[in-house]
Scaffold this active site. Sequence first.
Site, PDB file in Angstrom:
ATOM      1  N   ARG A  98      11.872  44.518  80.459  1.00  0.00           N
ATOM      2  CA  ARG A  98      10.744  45.335  80.947  1.00  0.00           C
ATOM      3  C   ARG A  98       9.412  44.724  80.526  1.00  0.00           C
ATOM      4  NH1 ARG A  98      11.255  51.095  79.068  1.00  0.00           N
ATOM      5  NH2 ARG A  98       9.548  51.413  80.520  1.00  0.00           N
ATOM      6  N   HIS A 141       2.143  56.532  74.383  1.00  0.00           N
ATOM      7  CA  HIS A 141       3.579  56.211  74.286  1.00  0.00           C
ATOM      8  C   HIS A 141       3.831  54.789  73.786  1.00  0.00           C
ATOM      9  CE1 HIS A 141       4.845  59.646  77.263  1.00  0.00           C
ATOM     10  NE2 HIS A 141       4.507  60.072  76.073  1.00  0.00           N
ATOM     11  N   TYR A 184      14.423  46.308  76.815  1.00  0.00           N
ATOM     12  CA  TYR A 184      12.965  46.372  76.641  1.00  0.00           C
ATOM     13  C   TYR A 184      12.318  45.011  76.829  1.00  0.00           C
ATOM     14  CZ  TYR A 184      12.413  51.244  75.578  1.00  0.00           C
ATOM     15  OH  TYR A 184      12.348  52.600  75.714  1.00  0.00           O
ATOM     16  N   ASP A 225       2.516  49.491  79.901  1.00  0.00           N
ATOM     17  CA  ASP A 225       2.476  48.172  80.550  1.00  0.00           C
ATOM     18  C   ASP A 225       1.203  47.364  80.314  1.00  0.00           C
ATOM     19  OD1 ASP A 225       0.529  49.302  82.362  1.00  0.00           O
ATOM     20  OD2 ASP A 225       2.162  50.077  83.598  1.00  0.00           O
ATOM     21  N   PRO A 240      -0.103  61.597  95.070  1.00  0.00           N
ATOM     22  CA  PRO A 240       0.302  61.838  96.466  1.00  0.00           C
ATOM     23  C   PRO A 240       1.282  63.007  96.591  1.00  0.00           C
ATOM     24  CG  PRO A 240       1.243  59.780  95.632  1.00  0.00           C
ATOM     25  CD  PRO A 240       0.304  60.272  94.589  1.00  0.00           C
ATOM     26  N   THR A 253       0.599  61.107  87.270  1.00  0.00           N
ATOM     27  CA  THR A 253       1.543  61.617  86.272  1.00  0.00           C
ATOM     28  C   THR A 253       2.146  62.936  86.720  1.00  0.00           C
ATOM     29  OG1 THR A 253       1.840  62.334  83.969  1.00  0.00           O
ATOM     30  CG2 THR A 253      -0.372  62.625  84.902  1.00  0.00           C
ATOM     31  N   SER A 254       3.444  63.069  86.470  1.00  0.00           N
ATOM     32  CA  SER A 254       4.105  64.321  86.815  1.00  0.00           C
ATOM     33  C   SER A 254       3.809  65.372  85.749  1.00  0.00           C
ATOM     34  CB  SER A 254       5.611  64.108  86.934  1.00  0.00           C
ATOM     35  OG  SER A 254       6.107  63.590  85.725  1.00  0.00           O
TER      36      SER A 254
HETATM   37  P1  OAD Z   1       6.668  60.113  86.268  1.00  0.00           P
HETATM   38  O1  OAD Z   1       7.580  59.053  86.831  1.00  0.00           O
HETATM   39  O2  OAD Z   1       7.248  61.362  85.723  1.00  0.00           O
HETATM   40  O3  OAD Z   1       5.618  60.566  87.394  1.00  0.00           O
HETATM   41  C1  OAD Z   1       4.909  59.636  88.165  1.00  0.00           C
HETATM   42  C2  OAD Z   1       3.996  60.417  89.088  1.00  0.00           C
HETATM   43  O4  OAD Z   1       3.214  59.472  89.821  1.00  0.00           O
HETATM   44  C3  OAD Z   1       4.717  61.277  90.126  1.00  0.00           C
HETATM   45  O5  OAD Z   1       4.181  62.600  90.072  1.00  0.00           O
HETATM   46  C4  OAD Z   1       4.389  60.600  91.459  1.00  0.00           C
HETATM   47  O6  OAD Z   1       4.219  61.538  92.520  1.00  0.00           O
HETATM   48  C5  OAD Z   1       3.089  59.916  91.149  1.00  0.00           C
HETATM   49  N1  OAD Z   1       2.806  58.713  91.951  1.00  0.00           N
HETATM   50  C6  OAD Z   1       3.679  57.863  92.562  1.00  0.00           C
HETATM   51  N2  OAD Z   1       3.027  56.871  93.162  1.00  0.00           N
HETATM   52  C7  OAD Z   1       1.706  57.075  92.938  1.00  0.00           C
HETATM   53  C8  OAD Z   1       0.509  56.367  93.279  1.00  0.00           C
HETATM   54  N3  OAD Z   1       0.564  55.237  93.982  1.00  0.00           N
HETATM   55  N4  OAD Z   1      -0.679  56.875  92.868  1.00  0.00           N
HETATM   56  C9  OAD Z   1      -0.740  58.012  92.133  1.00  0.00           C
HETATM   57  N5  OAD Z   1       0.359  58.711  91.775  1.00  0.00           N
HETATM   58  C10 OAD Z   1       1.561  58.254  92.161  1.00  0.00           C
HETATM   59  O7  OAD Z   1       5.769  59.368  85.209  1.00  0.00           O
HETATM   60  P2  OAD Z   1       4.916  59.901  84.009  1.00  0.00           P
HETATM   61  O8  OAD Z   1       4.235  61.178  84.375  1.00  0.00           O
HETATM   62  O9  OAD Z   1       4.093  58.775  83.550  1.00  0.00           O
HETATM   63  O10 OAD Z   1       7.926  58.919  78.501  1.00  0.00           O
HETATM   64  O11 OAD Z   1       6.036  60.191  82.965  1.00  0.00           O
HETATM   65  C11 OAD Z   1       5.645  60.555  81.692  1.00  0.00           C
HETATM   66  C12 OAD Z   1       6.605  60.054  80.676  1.00  0.00           C
HETATM   67  O12 OAD Z   1       7.929  60.490  81.000  1.00  0.00           O
HETATM   68  C13 OAD Z   1       6.766  58.548  80.583  1.00  0.00           C
HETATM   69  O13 OAD Z   1       5.745  57.924  79.865  1.00  0.00           O
HETATM   70  C14 OAD Z   1       8.079  58.451  79.862  1.00  0.00           C
HETATM   71  C15 OAD Z   1       8.876  59.452  80.662  1.00  0.00           C
HETATM   72  O14 OAD Z   1       9.904  60.055  80.032  1.00  0.00           O
HETATM   73  C16 OAD Z   1       8.415  58.175  77.482  1.00  0.00           C
HETATM   74  O15 OAD Z   1       8.923  57.101  77.634  1.00  0.00           O
HETATM   75  C17 OAD Z   1       8.248  58.802  76.140  1.00  0.00           C
END
Ligand code: OAD
Length: 249
Positions: free
Chosen positions: A70, A123, A67, A108, A219, A193-194
């Site tokens: 990071r 988070h 951590y 971040d 995207p 976000t996914s």
């Molecule tokens: P993910 O890594 O699951 O998803 C990131 C998303 O961003 C994906 O759907 C990509 O397609 C999209 N993406 C990539 N580049 C991009 C860009 N330039 N502009 C817009 N979108 C883009 O990340 P999170 O959804 O944040 O939890 O994941 C949620 C949580 O899952 C995290 O906070 C973490 C993880 O487990 C904990 O640590 C509790």
Amino acid sequence: MEQLDAIAQVLRHAKSVVVLTGAGVSAESGIPTFRGAMEGHWSKYSPQELATPEAFARDPQRVAQWYDERRLKALACQPNAGHFALAKIQEALLNNGASFTLLTQNVDQLHQRAGSTDVVEIHGSIVKWRCTKTHTSDEFYDPEPFETHPLPTPYGGVYRPDVVWFGEPLKTEDLALAKGMCLDCDVYMAIGTSAVVYPATGFISYAIDAGATTIEINPAETILSSEFSHSVRETSGDFLPELYEAAFG
Ligand code: OAD
């Protein structure tokens, strides 16, 4: 263009906007996503082996060091055009008398560094570490690694990252605020976000119940894409500056 204009119009007339952001918003700043952070000698571990209370109990030195690395990486990265545009959108909406709530899953702090205010870090935060004994939270902006891992606190314990680990609940007050704002919004945007992780998956349902216009900026298609009124297949760094200009420029 039609899609941009339609979204800009909705945003310009919005009374209450909720935005949920995830790792994708920071991708253009060079912040590795959760799995991307398993680089170099960390690649032999899975996130579940480092981001749990059990992992910290078993090997506090290893988890704290991961951590801390990071934390240093986040401090060395800069907000991108998407972060800056979102801060300007917030300012414009507040000037219009609308409410604006930014919920982020990112730890971040790039939103804050770009000028966003009142960010709800559901988070937690990579610069915040809390005492295992007293739960006192302190912030570490020094771009040098900690002297020891884990770092002893002045309160009698050691510092653990003040982030939400797998298996840990989100803060009740954050959840209540997020739910309340989603149930009351007229525009909901999910950006980068996914949305596979609870509770993010539920926020859109509340917004739909509220009758809000829902917008996804990503995207790639996600499991929730079909639920949104608009799905924008662009990066946040490309689309958000255009959206700001079209709505408020
Ligand atoms: P993910 O890594 O699951 O998803 C990131 C998303 O961003 C994906 O759907 C990509 O397609 C999209 N993406 C990539 N580049 C991009 C860009 N330039 N502009 C817009 N979108 C883009 O990340 P999170 O959804 O944040 O939890 O994941 C949620 C949580 O899952 C995290 O906070 C973490 C993880 O487990 C904990 O640590 C509790």
